[in-house]
Design an enzyme around this catalytic site. Structure first.
Site, mmCIF file in Angstrom:
data_model
loop_
_atom_site.group_PDB
_atom_site.id
_atom_site.type_symbol
_atom_site.label_atom_id
_atom_site.label_comp_id
_atom_site.label_asym_id
_atom_site.label_seq_id
_atom_site.Cartn_x
_atom_site.Cartn_y
_atom_site.Cartn_z
ATOM 1 C CE LYS A 1 -3.747 -2.180 -0.303
ATOM 2 N NZ LYS A 1 -4.539 -2.083 -1.545
ATOM 3 C CE LYS B 1 -10.652 -3.897 -4.333
ATOM 4 N NZ LYS B 1 -9.513 -3.638 -5.223
ATOM 5 C CG ASP C 1 -8.526 -1.976 -7.731
ATOM 6 O OD1 ASP C 1 -9.706 -2.277 -7.955
ATOM 7 O OD2 ASP C 1 -8.024 -2.069 -6.593
ATOM 8 C CD GLU D 1 -3.792 -3.001 -7.804
ATOM 9 O OE1 GLU D 1 -4.954 -3.037 -7.363
ATOM 10 O OE2 GLU D 1 -2.979 -3.928 -7.633
ATOM 11 C CG ASP E 1 -3.171 -1.004 -4.778
ATOM 12 O OD1 ASP E 1 -3.475 -0.074 -5.553
ATOM 13 O OD2 ASP E 1 -4.029 -1.687 -4.186
#
Length: 367
Positions: free
Chosen positions: A165, A265, A241, A218, A193
Site C-alpha cells: 500500500k 472486485k 483497479d 497498480e 498499489d
C-alpha cells in the site's frame, strides 16, 4: 423454487493487526460487513456478503448496503433465485446503479443455484481450473522498514505475492518499494498499489525512480485518463483497479491498451454474475486478474475462492483470503490458507454455513 424471505445481518470484523491503512491517510480498524440470507419455499437458503472498504474508498459504504436492500429486496420476493439473470434485471429495475448493494443478493442466488444442483460454485463458474489459488498479502501503509519487516513475516507463512500500500508521499513510497523489493526472492511478486493516491506528477516520479525494479504498478492516480497517461510512461506491468467499474470501461481499457492486468472486485462490479462475465472477457484478451473484493469475512472469501479457482492460473495474477486478516469467524467450512494458498470449499454452492451465534438477529427482514 421461489424466494420467500430475505434477511440481512450486520457484523463487525476487527483486524488482527489493529489497523489497515492505504493512500491519502485512509484507514479502517473495524470493518462493517452485511451478510444476506435468501430463504426459499424449497427449504434451501443462500448466503452472500458485502463489506465496503470504508466510505472513502469507492462510491460504497456499509450502511448503504442495508439502505439499498430496503429498495431492492421487496422486488425479489416470489422470484426464482436460480433464474439469476431475471433476478439481476429485477434488481436493476428496482434500484439504478449501486452495484455493491446487489452483489450479496447475486452471490446468495449463486449459492442457491449450487445447492439446487448439488455442485460447488467452482464447477458452475467454469470448472476447476487449478488445484489451488496462490494468495497475495496486502501490506498496510507504514514506514518502509516496518512494511519490509511485515513482508518477511508473511513470507515465512508461505506467501509469495505482496500488494504494497503506497499512494502517500512520493519519496517515502519510493523507499517503501525499494525496501520491500530488496528482501524478496526473484520469483516473488510485488505490486505497488497506490489506490488512486498519487497526482500525475508524483506517479511519474515514482515509476521513473523504480524503473530498475521488478514491480507492478497498480492504479497510481484517481481517474482512468490519468492512469492511462502514467501507463504510457512506464514499461512496468500495469494494473487497473478502481477505474474498472464494469464491463463497459473494461472494454474501453482493452481497446486502449490501458493495462496488463485488472483487479476484479466482486462487489464493486455487482456480484458474481458480472464478475464472471468480466473474467471471461479478460481471458479472451490475454489480460490477467487479481480476483478479490473490497473486503469481507468467510462468505466473501469463499466466493473469491470459487471464482479464482475456476480461472486458469495463467490469467490469475493473485487472490486474497480476507478471512485471515480478521479476528472473527462468521461461517463454518470457509477456505483456510495453507502455505500461501487456498482452495474453494467442496460443499454445494459456496460451501459455507453462516454461524448465527456470531451474526445474531437480522437487522432487516423481508417476506
Amino acid at each position: 423454487m421461489k424466494i420467500t424471505g430475505i434477511r440481512a445481518y450486520q457484523v463487525d470484523l476487527p483486524l488482527k493487526e489493529g489497523r489497515y491503512a492505504w493512500s491519502n491517510g485512509n484507514f479502517v480498524e473495524v470493518f462493517d460487513s452485511t451478510v444476506v440470507a435468501i430463504e426459499t419455499d424449497s427449504g434451501l437458503a443462500g448466503y452472500g456478503e458485502c463489506c465496503p472498504l470504508g466510505p472513502a474508498y469507492l462510491p460504497a459504504y456499509a450502511a448503504g448496503v442495508r439502505a439499498g436492500l430496503q429498495e431492492i429486496a421487496p422486488a425479489l420476493i416470489g422470484l426464482d433465485p436460480t433464474d439469476i439473470g431475471t433476478v439481476n434485471r429485477a434488481m436493476d429495475a428496482a434500484l439504478n446503479g449501486h452495484p455493491y448493494v446487489k452483489a450479496p443478493l447475486d452471490m446468495a442466488c449463486w449459492d442457491l443455484l449450487g445447492k439446487a444442483a448439488g455442485m460447488p460454485l467452482v464447477k458452475l463458474l467454469g470448472g476447476v481450473a487449478q488445484e489451488e489459488v496462490r494468495l497475495y498479502r496486502a501490506i498496510s501503509q507504514e514506514a518502509p522498514e516496518t512494511m519490509a519487516k511485515k513482508i518477511a513475516g508473511y513470507k515465512a507463512e508461505g506467501y509469495t505475492k505482496f500488494q504494497l500500500k503506497v499512494g502517500g508521499d512520493a519519496d517515502e513510497d519510493i523507499s517503501r518499494i525499494r525496501a520491500c523489493r530488496d528482501i524478496l526472492d526473484a520469483s516473488d511478486v510485488l505490486v505497488a498499489d497506490a489506490n488512486t493516491g498519487w497526482t500525475r506528477h508524483e506517479a511519474a516520479r515514482v515509476v521513473d525512480a523504480v524503473a530498475d525494479l521488478d514491480v507492478y504498478i497498480e492504479q497510481p492516480c484517481r481517474t482512468y485518463d490519468e492512469c492511462l497517461s502514467i501507463r504510457r510512461r512506464t514499461a512496468k506491468p500495469f494494473v487497473m483497479d478502481e477505474s474498472i467499474t464494469g464491463l463497459e470501461v473494461l472494454v474501453r481499457g482493452l481497446a486502449e491498451d490501458a493495462m496488463d492486468a485488472v483487479n476484479l472486485k466482486i462487489s464493486k462490479v455487482g456480484g458474481l454474475t458480472k464478475a464472471r462475465a468480466m473474467r471471461d472477457v479478460c481471458m479472451a484478451h490475454g489480460v490477467a486478474m487479481t480476483i478479490e473484493d473490497t473486503w469481507g469475512g468467510d462468505i466473501t472469501t469463499a466466493a473469491i475462492a470459487h471464482l479464482a479457482q475456476s480461472t486458469p492460473s495463467d490469467f490469475l495474477l493473485s487472490a486474497t483470503d480476507f478471512n485471515s486478516y480478521g479476528t472473527r469467524k462468521i461461517a463454518r467450512h470457509a477456505p483456510g490458507r495453507v502455505n500461501g494458498a487456498m482452495k474453494a470449499p467442496e460443499g454445494p454452492g459456496l460451501g459455507v454455513e453462516p454461524d448465527f451465534s456470531v451474526l445474531g438477529h437480522p437487522v432487516l427482514s423481508f417476506s
